[in-house]
Motif scaffolding. Structure first.
Motif, PDB file in Angstrom:
ATOM      1  N   SER A  71      -6.573   1.886 -61.498  1.00 18.16           N
ATOM      2  CA  SER A  71      -7.208   1.683 -62.792  1.00 18.16           C
ATOM      3  C   SER A  71      -7.085   2.983 -63.588  1.00 18.16           C
ATOM      4  CB  SER A  71      -8.673   1.313 -62.578  1.00 18.16           C
ATOM      5  OG  SER A  71      -9.367   1.258 -63.790  1.00 18.16           O
ATOM      6  N   CYS A  72      -6.631   2.879 -64.838  1.00 21.79           N
ATOM      7  CA  CYS A  72      -6.336   4.053 -65.659  1.00 21.79           C
ATOM      8  C   CYS A  72      -7.213   4.059 -66.908  1.00 21.79           C
ATOM      9  CB  CYS A  72      -4.854   4.045 -66.043  1.00 21.79           C
ATOM     10  SG  CYS A  72      -4.366   5.354 -67.194  1.00 21.79           S
ATOM     11  N   SER A  73      -7.708   5.223 -67.272  1.00 25.62           N
ATOM     12  CA  SER A  73      -8.558   5.346 -68.457  1.00 25.62           C
ATOM     13  C   SER A  73      -7.768   5.333 -69.759  1.00 25.62           C
ATOM     14  CB  SER A  73      -9.374   6.643 -68.374  1.00 25.62           C
ATOM     15  OG  SER A  73      -8.516   7.775 -68.415  1.00 25.62           O
ATOM     16  N   GLY A  74      -6.441   5.357 -69.677  1.00 26.99           N
ATOM     17  CA  GLY A  74      -5.619   5.482 -70.871  1.00 26.99           C
ATOM     18  C   GLY A  74      -5.088   4.165 -71.413  1.00 26.99           C
ATOM     19  N   THR A  75      -4.072   4.290 -72.222  1.00 26.38           N
ATOM     20  CA  THR A  75      -3.438   3.157 -72.899  1.00 26.38           C
ATOM     21  C   THR A  75      -2.399   2.514 -71.975  1.00 26.38           C
ATOM     22  OG1 THR A  75      -1.612   4.469 -73.801  1.00 26.38           O
ATOM     23  CG2 THR A  75      -3.684   4.426 -75.082  1.00 26.38           C
ATOM     24  N   PRO A  76      -1.879   1.353 -72.368  1.00 26.93           N
ATOM     25  CA  PRO A  76      -0.803   0.748 -71.566  1.00 26.93           C
ATOM     26  C   PRO A  76       0.406   1.668 -71.385  1.00 26.93           C
ATOM     27  CG  PRO A  76      -1.736  -0.886 -73.031  1.00 26.93           C
ATOM     28  CD  PRO A  76      -2.366   0.419 -73.418  1.00 26.93           C
ATOM     29  N   ALA A  77       0.800   2.368 -72.448  1.00 25.71           N
ATOM     30  CA  ALA A  77       1.927   3.296 -72.317  1.00 25.71           C
ATOM     31  C   ALA A  77       1.594   4.436 -71.360  1.00 25.71           C
ATOM     32  CB  ALA A  77       2.334   3.852 -73.682  1.00 25.71           C
TER      33      ALA A  77
END
Length: 258
Positions: A71-77
């Motif tokens: 799980s990432c706190s950033g954007t799809p890119a």
């Protein structure tokens, strides 16, 4: 022993969204799956990347926990960048993004976080596909789409995708008996007629909600919009070279040095 294809799965609706869970189910039939997806919805983020704050990655265990997931706190890119640079020990054979809850046909591709993740993979030289279902409901039924996702992804793995091209796939919101097949199309010329709904907060401050309607300006029967309206799954090859090559000769007639 030949390794199974490595498939990177991502999306913009968040790692727990039903669409990505359906996509993971299909990809597990085709290869080794690693998931890196946003920790919260990122729809409409386009190709935004995080440059002014920290990014966080957390190993998560969802459903059966069979595949490796982050799980990432950033954007799809951001998710794709981190997957390639920090997580994966080899280059993926395929990156799939989605299944998006809602359309990414026509001009929507510009705004789409789903497609931007796929395009980021394409920039990295990874064959990539974005999948979207024309149903914005969180509890949309992805069962019909899954069959065709597998067909399209399997073809991409076996045949490859042309260099610097990413596939934008949209599914009409129809039962399987009403789907007529798959059409390779061009992107329809369309836009959003937008306006802002201006309101006022209890504190007396103005605020705005963006509203609008989608308008198809293209009468062609070779477009993604025509295909979707007529019961077909649309497949549009998208390129991230934004050069308008056909205008170069015209611009070269301008008198820049006078």
């Amino acid at each position: 022993m030949t390794k199974r294809p490595l498939i990177l799965v991502t999306n913009d609706d968040g790692i727990t969204a039903p669409g990505i869970r359906a996509l993971i189910d299909v990809m597990k039939e085709l290869g080794e799956v690693v998931v890196v997806a946003p920790d919260s919805p990122q729809s409409g983020m386009g190709h935004a990347i995080t440059i002014d704050s920290m990014l966080h990655l957390e190993r998560v265990y969802i459903d059966d926990g069979e595949q490796e997931e982050y799980s990432c706190s950033g954007t799809p890119a951001d998710c794709v960048k981190l997957a390639v640079k920090e997580i994966l020990d080899r280059r993926p054979d395929l990156c799939v993004s989605g299944i998006n809850h809602g359309s990414n046909s026509s001009i929507n591709v510009i705004y789409s976080g789903t497609m931007s993740a796929a395009l980021e993979a394409g920039i990295e030289g990874i064959p990539a596909i974005g999948f979207s279902l024309l149903d914005y409901n969180y509890n949309a039924n992805f069962e019909t789409a899954k069959k065709y996702v597998k067909t399209i992804a399997k073809n991409a793995l076996e045949n490859g995708i042309p260099d610097q091209v990413v596939l934008n796939v949209n599914f009409p919101n129809l039962p399987e008996k009403d789907i007529k097949g798959i059409k390779v199309c061009r992107q329809a010329k369309a836009n959003w007629e937008e306006e802002f709904d201006k309101r006022q907060s209890p504190q007396g401050k103005d605020y705005y909600w963006l509203t609008g309607k989608f308008v198809n300006l293209d009468p062609g029967e070779d477009t993604d919009e025509w295909a979707l309206e007529n019961g077909y799954i649309s497949v549009v090859p998208v390129q991230f070279d934004l050069t308008a090559h056909h205008t170069i000769s015209t611009l070269n007639t301008w008198k820049f040095n006078d």
